[in-house]
Design a protein around this motif. Sequence first.
Motif, PDB file in Angstrom:
ATOM      1  N   LYS A 628       0.806  -1.217   0.000  1.00  0.00           N
ATOM      2  CA  LYS A 628       0.000   0.000   0.000  1.00  0.00           C
ATOM      3  C   LYS A 628       0.843   1.272   0.000  1.00  0.00           C
ATOM      4  O   LYS A 628       0.325   2.363  -0.252  1.00  0.00           O
ATOM      5  N   ASN A 629       2.138   1.112   0.289  1.00  0.00           N
ATOM      6  CA  ASN A 629       3.023   2.269   0.147  1.00  0.00           C
ATOM      7  C   ASN A 629       3.029   2.784  -1.288  1.00  0.00           C
ATOM      8  O   ASN A 629       3.202   3.980  -1.535  1.00  0.00           O
ATOM      9  N   GLU A 630       2.861   1.886  -2.235  1.00  0.00           N
ATOM     10  CA  GLU A 630       2.824   2.296  -3.642  1.00  0.00           C
ATOM     11  C   GLU A 630       1.620   3.189  -3.913  1.00  0.00           C
ATOM     12  O   GLU A 630       1.669   4.087  -4.752  1.00  0.00           O
ATOM     13  N   ILE A 631       0.518   2.951  -3.191  1.00  0.00           N
ATOM     14  CA  ILE A 631      -0.657   3.813  -3.334  1.00  0.00           C
ATOM     15  C   ILE A 631      -0.318   5.232  -2.883  1.00  0.00           C
ATOM     16  O   ILE A 631      -0.657   6.217  -3.551  1.00  0.00           O
ATOM     17  N   ILE A 632       0.366   5.331  -1.744  1.00  0.00           N
ATOM     18  CA  ILE A 632       0.747   6.646  -1.221  1.00  0.00           C
ATOM     19  C   ILE A 632       1.635   7.376  -2.219  1.00  0.00           C
ATOM     20  O   ILE A 632       1.434   8.565  -2.509  1.00  0.00           O
ATOM     21  N   LEU A 633       2.608   6.669  -2.773  1.00  0.00           N
ATOM     22  CA  LEU A 633       3.526   7.288  -3.726  1.00  0.00           C
ATOM     23  C   LEU A 633       2.801   7.731  -4.994  1.00  0.00           C
ATOM     24  O   LEU A 633       3.095   8.797  -5.545  1.00  0.00           O
ATOM     25  N   LYS A 634       1.859   6.938  -5.454  1.00  0.00           N
ATOM     26  CA  LYS A 634       1.101   7.303  -6.661  1.00  0.00           C
ATOM     27  C   LYS A 634       0.238   8.539  -6.403  1.00  0.00           C
ATOM     28  O   LYS A 634       0.148   9.444  -7.243  1.00  0.00           O
ATOM     29  N   LEU A 635      -0.415   8.560  -5.253  1.00  0.00           N
ATOM     30  CA  LEU A 635      -1.221   9.727  -4.915  1.00  0.00           C
ATOM     31  C   LEU A 635      -0.359  10.978  -4.775  1.00  0.00           C
ATOM     32  O   LEU A 635      -0.714  12.052  -5.267  1.00  0.00           O
ATOM     33  N   ALA A 636       0.768  10.830  -4.095  1.00  0.00           N
ATOM     34  CA  ALA A 636       1.657  11.968  -3.880  1.00  0.00           C
ATOM     35  C   ALA A 636       2.174  12.525  -5.206  1.00  0.00           C
ATOM     36  O   ALA A 636       2.255  13.749  -5.397  1.00  0.00           O
ATOM     37  N   GLU A 637       2.497  11.639  -6.118  1.00  0.00           N
ATOM     38  CA  GLU A 637       3.014  12.083  -7.423  1.00  0.00           C
ATOM     39  C   GLU A 637       1.973  12.898  -8.176  1.00  0.00           C
ATOM     40  O   GLU A 637       2.318  13.829  -8.922  1.00  0.00           O
ATOM     41  N   LYS A 638       0.711  12.600  -7.988  1.00  0.00           N
ATOM     42  CA  LYS A 638      -0.357  13.324  -8.681  1.00  0.00           C
ATOM     43  C   LYS A 638      -0.381  14.805  -8.302  1.00  0.00           C
ATOM     44  O   LYS A 638      -0.873  15.646  -9.065  1.00  0.00           O
ATOM     45  N   ILE A 639       0.101  15.149  -7.105  1.00  0.00           N
ATOM     46  CA  ILE A 639       0.121  16.555  -6.697  1.00  0.00           C
ATOM     47  C   ILE A 639       1.557  17.067  -6.516  1.00  0.00           C
ATOM     48  O   ILE A 639       1.793  18.054  -5.817  1.00  0.00           O
ATOM     49  N   GLY A 640       2.504  16.373  -7.136  1.00  0.00           N
ATOM     50  CA  GLY A 640       3.886  16.849  -7.131  1.00  0.00           C
ATOM     51  C   GLY A 640       4.623  16.687  -5.831  1.00  0.00           C
ATOM     52  O   GLY A 640       5.575  17.421  -5.552  1.00  0.00           O
ATOM     53  N   ASN A 641       4.232  15.721  -5.014  1.00  0.00           N
ATOM     54  CA  ASN A 641       4.927  15.445  -3.750  1.00  0.00           C
ATOM     55  C   ASN A 641       5.867  14.262  -3.928  1.00  0.00           C
ATOM     56  O   ASN A 641       5.433  13.179  -4.335  1.00  0.00           O
ATOM     57  N   TYR A 642       7.151  14.459  -3.577  1.00  0.00           N
ATOM     58  CA  TYR A 642       8.137  13.396  -3.732  1.00  0.00           C
ATOM     59  C   TYR A 642       8.933  13.242  -2.448  1.00  0.00           C
ATOM     60  O   TYR A 642       9.138  14.209  -1.703  1.00  0.00           O
ATOM     61  N   PRO A 643       9.391  12.036  -2.149  1.00  0.00           N
ATOM     62  CA  PRO A 643      10.168  11.813  -0.921  1.00  0.00           C
ATOM     63  C   PRO A 643      11.449  12.642  -0.891  1.00  0.00           C
ATOM     64  O   PRO A 643      12.071  12.874  -1.930  1.00  0.00           O
ATOM     65  N   VAL A 644      11.831  13.075   0.312  1.00  0.00           N
ATOM     66  CA  VAL A 644      13.091  13.806   0.431  1.00  0.00           C
ATOM     67  C   VAL A 644      14.268  12.903   0.121  1.00  0.00           C
ATOM     68  O   VAL A 644      15.324  13.359  -0.322  1.00  0.00           O
ATOM     69  N   THR A 645      14.099  11.622   0.367  1.00  0.00           N
ATOM     70  CA  THR A 645      15.110  10.645  -0.014  1.00  0.00           C
ATOM     71  C   THR A 645      14.385   9.363  -0.411  1.00  0.00           C
ATOM     72  O   THR A 645      13.279   9.096   0.054  1.00  0.00           O
ATOM     73  N   LYS A 646      14.985   8.591  -1.292  1.00  0.00           N
ATOM     74  CA  LYS A 646      14.325   7.392  -1.778  1.00  0.00           C
ATOM     75  C   LYS A 646      14.166   6.377  -0.657  1.00  0.00           C
ATOM     76  O   LYS A 646      15.072   6.163   0.140  1.00  0.00           O
ATOM     77  N   ARG A 647      12.999   5.749  -0.635  1.00  0.00           N
ATOM     78  CA  ARG A 647      12.724   4.743   0.395  1.00  0.00           C
ATOM     79  C   ARG A 647      13.620   3.532   0.174  1.00  0.00           C
ATOM     80  O   ARG A 647      13.719   3.006  -0.924  1.00  0.00           O
ATOM     81  N   ASN A 648      14.275   3.109   1.235  1.00  0.00           N
ATOM     82  CA  ASN A 648      15.145   1.941   1.162  1.00  0.00           C
ATOM     83  C   ASN A 648      15.104   1.243   2.515  1.00  0.00           C
ATOM     84  O   ASN A 648      15.693   1.715   3.480  1.00  0.00           O
ATOM     85  N   ASP A 649      14.389   0.158   2.583  1.00  0.00           N
ATOM     86  CA  ASP A 649      14.325  -0.644   3.802  1.00  0.00           C
ATOM     87  C   ASP A 649      13.839   0.169   5.007  1.00  0.00           C
ATOM     88  O   ASP A 649      14.258  -0.040   6.126  1.00  0.00           O
TER      89      ASP A 649
END
Length: 781
Positions: A628-649
């Motif tokens: 479900k983290n992928e859902i959050i990332l997809k939603l965030a991308e729709k409004i131009g929100n991106y992680p400050v650093t890439k998720r890794n473990d």
Amino acid sequence: MIDSKEEAFIINGEKIFIYGGELHYFRVPKKEWEDRIKKIKEAGCNLISTYIPWMWHEVKEGNIDLIGESTPERDLVYFLKKVEEQGMYCLVRPGPYVMSEIKNHGIPYWINEKYPEVIAKNQNGEMHTTGVVSYLHPTFLEKVENWYKAICKVIAPMQITNGKNVIMFQLDNEVGMLQWVTNQADYNEDTLKKFVCYIKSKYTLNELNILLQTNLKRYDDVIKLIKEPKENLGIKLQNEFMLFMRIYYKKYIETLKAMALKYGIKIPFAINVHGFDSNDYAKRGGRYPIGLSQLYEAAQIDEIITAGDYYIGNIVFENYHDIVLANAFTKAIQNEKQPLFSAEFQGGFQYDIPRLQPTTFDLTTRLCIANGMNSLNYYMFAGGENYEDIGLLGKRHDWQAPISSDGSLKKHYYIIQYLGNVIKAIEKELLESKKDIVTYIGFYADYYMTEYSNKYTQKMNDILKIFRESFLYDGIAKGLTLNNITYEGYDVKRDKKINVNKIKSLWMFSSHWMDEDIQEKLIEYVKDGGQLILYPSVPTMNMKGEMCTKLIEALNIEVVESFLDKYVILEDIDSVVADYVEIYKGNNIKSFAYLQDDNQKVCAFEKNIGKGKIIVLGIGFKLEHYFKNEIILKLAEKIGNYPVTKRNDYIDVSFRSIPGKNTKFMFIQNYDEYKKTMVFDYFGEILFDGYEITINPRSGLLLPINYKINENIELIYSTCELVLNDKNKIEVFCKQNIEIMKFSKKVQVETQNIAYELINENEKYKLILKNCLHKNIKITF
């Protein structure tokens, strides 16, 4: 002098990170006060905080002992002088309520015995189960003023405004908490009279009858209605009563403030918000915003410092986002100038269950500072004993504190001490920095106005509780936190209009209820160019339970039906378990989620309105599966929100940056019990020249980037933490076997028996420290 500005306390013209510890003089032998104060100071703290229990100092009415005439441990004057002698600031907390596991919550028993008319009552006219008073009862306030007059006579000369050390005065403690936890409001006759006055000031009698659909002949008739609610107006009148109680609490705080000012107090005043709950191994903060809601109006008082109680138990992967939300929501309602401040920052716990692990204190402190906290006070810092049978929990009050009741030091004392050194090494620059914000989460205080319920409001309160805890705390907010999409809270009630230039994107948790002005404000925000995600429900009623469909009308949609426990398909992600689903129909909507068994039933869509865009996510879900983290990332991308650093473990990463400069502080936390190694980036830009950094189990790092040590040299980056900085020499502590640092000029390693390389790379000097695990390294320039 002390002031707050730009999210920091300024003392005598200098920004200061308040790093304090709670010490109760009335629980420690007088002869040992100096020892405890020194030990707190040696832990890196610069502040001593203490309650001053009214019941301890005025056992009999009119006989107030503040100089130790009856017992040495009542000598407050001596205690404050000892704190001053050690060069420590002081936060005083004289109540009248102090809680603090003291009987009657710190109120003298003679108040209840001699003046029973001040005690709050339930709807049946019986005394409140906790014995809590009606705060604004004139008899109670008369007695409080006598107490304030006496206590301020001691405190006033010790204020920093008089060249001494007392810098802050807390007004009462956890106002409204006893009423909330017992689900018993205050129906004392005096309180109900004030409620009638509130209603009179808000409605004409005709308007009131229209609202309640009644035929009242006089305002006083609402007293019977609030005590004996009826189905057709239970929600409406309860809503009015809780809005009134916010004003009531504000008036109480204002009254205490006026008393203190009258008797010479000139330093800032603080209020303390309650909320973290349960005795589990890892506690939760889902109810903390109820306290924020109760004190919402009080937090708006001029020059009031809003502080919070932070008791998370053992911080783990499953609950650390609760602290991030607590920080965000507290900051949303507090005075914008003040720092984020916890007056009771977990330094232990009243029971030995849960057993708090030393790593918890390290990680919790780091997380809060990462999220912008510039002041904190560990509660408790020293254990003690309840003299003269004042303890609610018996004789002992060790509290798992860093300093035990006998004066010995526990393991987490040294963790707090180490963190004090890290903060001190970068204090000035850290206080100039602000948390890097990707987006905002809306805070709507009225969704937490659930401290009381009756049989007609219980269903609404239960739905609000389930929605906010499941779909906000354990859903969207958790997902944003886990994916390092850093956010701040935004109070949607505060401004007449949401400033789209500041709040470029907003995640708005919503339910079936939302008042008309908030719905209209969100519509205008989108029209002005805002990017809004609304979830998991489009409201159809206001908070009084009346029809209110402003958002539905603006979206030109219909809420067709709703379901519980369905599978949905969201873009290319199928079999998404949803606890709650709404189905929509409408024109000019771009659908992207459907019921799994019927793709004609739309449960999420996008729509452009004016200059902006709204995403309606009619899906309430918990983040109980990693996918479900992928859902959050997809939603965030729709409004131009991106992680400050890439998720890794699942490494928690955030940054604080100094405005107008390239100086940053990177905060990395690992809540798991295995080490993690990765290359870090900042919005895609690789950091530390691509070197991998290992984060040990249940530990964190605070790393400077482009940090100017003095006028001549800059620390471009470091994979280890600074623990000392005297401008000509720094000291770092190594948590890896190999550490990398990069400087703008040549440096020299002073520490002996350390293998290292100093490599010149285009006039930048890379220092590679080898075999340095758990060692302090001194570097000179």
